[in-house]
Each structure stands twice: as C-alpha cells, then as structure tokens.
Scaffold this motif. Structure first.
Motif, mmCIF file in Angstrom:
data_model
loop_
_atom_site.group_PDB
_atom_site.id
_atom_site.type_symbol
_atom_site.label_atom_id
_atom_site.label_comp_id
_atom_site.label_asym_id
_atom_site.label_seq_id
_atom_site.Cartn_x
_atom_site.Cartn_y
_atom_site.Cartn_z
ATOM 1 N N MET A 141 1.046 -1.542 0.056
ATOM 2 C CA MET A 141 -0.165 -0.098 -0.450
ATOM 3 C C MET A 141 0.774 0.789 -0.010
ATOM 4 N N PRO A 142 0.844 2.371 -0.786
ATOM 5 C CA PRO A 142 1.553 2.947 -1.140
ATOM 6 C C PRO A 142 0.815 4.373 0.022
ATOM 7 N N LEU A 143 1.515 5.296 0.549
ATOM 8 C CA LEU A 143 0.794 6.201 0.904
ATOM 9 C C LEU A 143 2.115 6.792 0.821
ATOM 10 N N TYR A 144 1.372 8.464 0.241
ATOM 11 C CA TYR A 144 2.282 9.561 -0.173
ATOM 12 C C TYR A 144 2.446 10.616 1.010
ATOM 13 N N THR A 145 3.224 11.160 1.113
ATOM 14 C CA THR A 145 3.300 13.001 2.440
ATOM 15 C C THR A 145 2.385 13.312 1.946
ATOM 16 N N PRO A 146 2.122 14.411 2.315
ATOM 17 C CA PRO A 146 1.347 15.580 1.898
ATOM 18 C C PRO A 146 2.462 16.506 1.325
ATOM 19 N N LEU A 147 1.828 17.489 0.249
ATOM 20 C CA LEU A 147 2.906 18.728 0.239
ATOM 21 C C LEU A 147 3.425 19.504 0.774
#
Length: 241
Positions: A141-147
């Motif tokens: 599961m990829p979890l992307y950090t916010p901008l």
C-alpha cells in the motif's frame, strides 16, 4: 512499514563539515575544482529496526528508479511470512489505510493480502499507473506524504545521517567516489542499526526539560521556578488612546 526516498544530486565539489586533523593544522580545500558529474542515492528505510537499503546512481529517471524499487521490495517481501488469502478481510485492511485521505488511489477489484506499507513523497514517478498497480499486485500500500510534508518520511532522516558520515569534510573528484562513500556508510550503519520512532526517548527528554524550565518573555532566558505574574493596574483593560 518501509520508507522510500531519493537524495541528491550531490556534486563533485568540496563539502563542508568537520574532519579529524592535528591541532593547529586545519583541513584546507582548494578554491578551484572541477564539476565532474553528480550522484544520487536511492533509499529504502525500515524504521522498526533501522535497516537501510541504498544504492547510488548518476541519474534517477523512472526506468532506473522503478526497477530498483521492484527488485528491493520483492526481496523484502520474500523474507516476510505469507498471509492466508481472505477477500473481505483483505479489502477491509486496504481501505482502512485510505480513511482520511483527500486523494485516494483507486483500488483494483481483486486485492491480495496487505503485506507492507510504503511511505513515499509525492514525486510524479511514484504515482505512475503501472508502478502503483505493481505495488497493489504485490500487497504493498503506497502512502504519499502531503505537499510540504516530506519531513513525515523518515527516509529523509536516515539520508541526512548518511550524508554527514559520507561527505562531511570530503572533496570528491568523481561521482563514483560519492556513490562508494554512501554505500560504505550504509553498510557500516547496518552493522549496528538504530530503530527510529515518533516520540521516542529524545522527545521524552525534551518534554522533561521543558517542564523543568520556565521561559521568560522577550528573551531566550528561563527560570528554574515560575515567576509571579504582576497584577495590572488597570485590571487587564487596555490603555485608552
């Protein structure tokens, strides 16, 4: 949970930082140097035990990044225990990690058991459909950090540590030297890795220190005991203009 990131580019220029030198004989670096390429570092970090997987490259397009990530992630998954397939439980586990996300990647109809969380920044190359579908197919599961929230990725923390150990006070003449120093620093780190955690012993020490000290307004000074607040003569009302 693993964290992934890319660091660099690092130039073949004199690097600031401390170095071991005899007293009175400081290190000197030439004022002229040749820019002889750059190096980047591909990193996968496991905060639970502190292990890091690292490889240096001279460029990092998707056709370099994606094969490396797939190779390393496949090796990590091969060492994990298999989970029995259960359709409903599998989808519930995936959807749990999508709760609260403003942008949710579309999950396929058929999902394998969730085996890994992968924290990445919002680089476009991390979100290509073919790569994301490969992650889903392998239970990742990829979890992307916010901008503006890259500091949430602990891979950046280990990269700072390794950069200091590899480059501080050095003057590389070619990109291969930078790559070799980074990989050597990572190998030595893995001999005795340090686990990372949010709110660990350092945070506890800072909290205890904060509780013992009482800051004074208008300066960086503090007192060991709280000062008595002076009662205002106008009972807290602002002065009339």
């Amino acid at each position: 949970m693993w964290c992934g990131d890319q660091a660099g580019p690092f130039q073949t220029t004199p690097q600031p930082g401390p170095s071991w030198r005899p007293e009175g004989v400081p290190a000197r670096q030439p004022h002229e140097y040749i820019r002889n390429g750059t190096a980047k570092v591909l990193t996968l970090f496991h905060p639970a035990d502190g292990r890091v997987r690292l490889e240096g490259v001279t460029a990092c397009p998707n056709d370099v990044l994606h094969p490396w990530l797939k190779r390393e992630l496949s090796a990590i998954l091969a060492a994990l225990p298999e989970r029995p397939p259960a359709a409903q439980a599998s989808r519930a586990a995936w959807e749990r990690w999508q709760q609260g996300l403003s942008v949710k990647p579309t999950l396929p109809e058929e999902l394998p058991p969730l085996r890994m969380l992968l924290v990445l920044d919002n680089l476009t190359g991390h979100k290509t459909p073919a790569f994301v579908l490969w992650l889903f197919a392998h239970g990742i599961m990829p979890l992307y950090t916010p901008l503006g929230g890259s500091w949430l990725n602990m891979a950046e923390s280990i990269q700072r540590i390794l950069k200091r150990r590899a480059l501080d006070g050095q003057q590389p003449s070619m990109a291969d030297e930078i790559i070799g120093w980074f990989e050597a620093a990572a190998a030595r780190w893995n001999e005795s890795p340090t686990p990372f955690e949010w709110g660990g012993t350092r945070a506890a020490r800072r909290q205890r220190r904060h509780e013992r000290h009482h800051k004074l307004g208008g300066s960086a000074a503090y007192t060991r005991r709280p000062t008595r607040a002076r009662r205002s003569l106008n009972n807290g009302h602002g002065q009339s203009k």
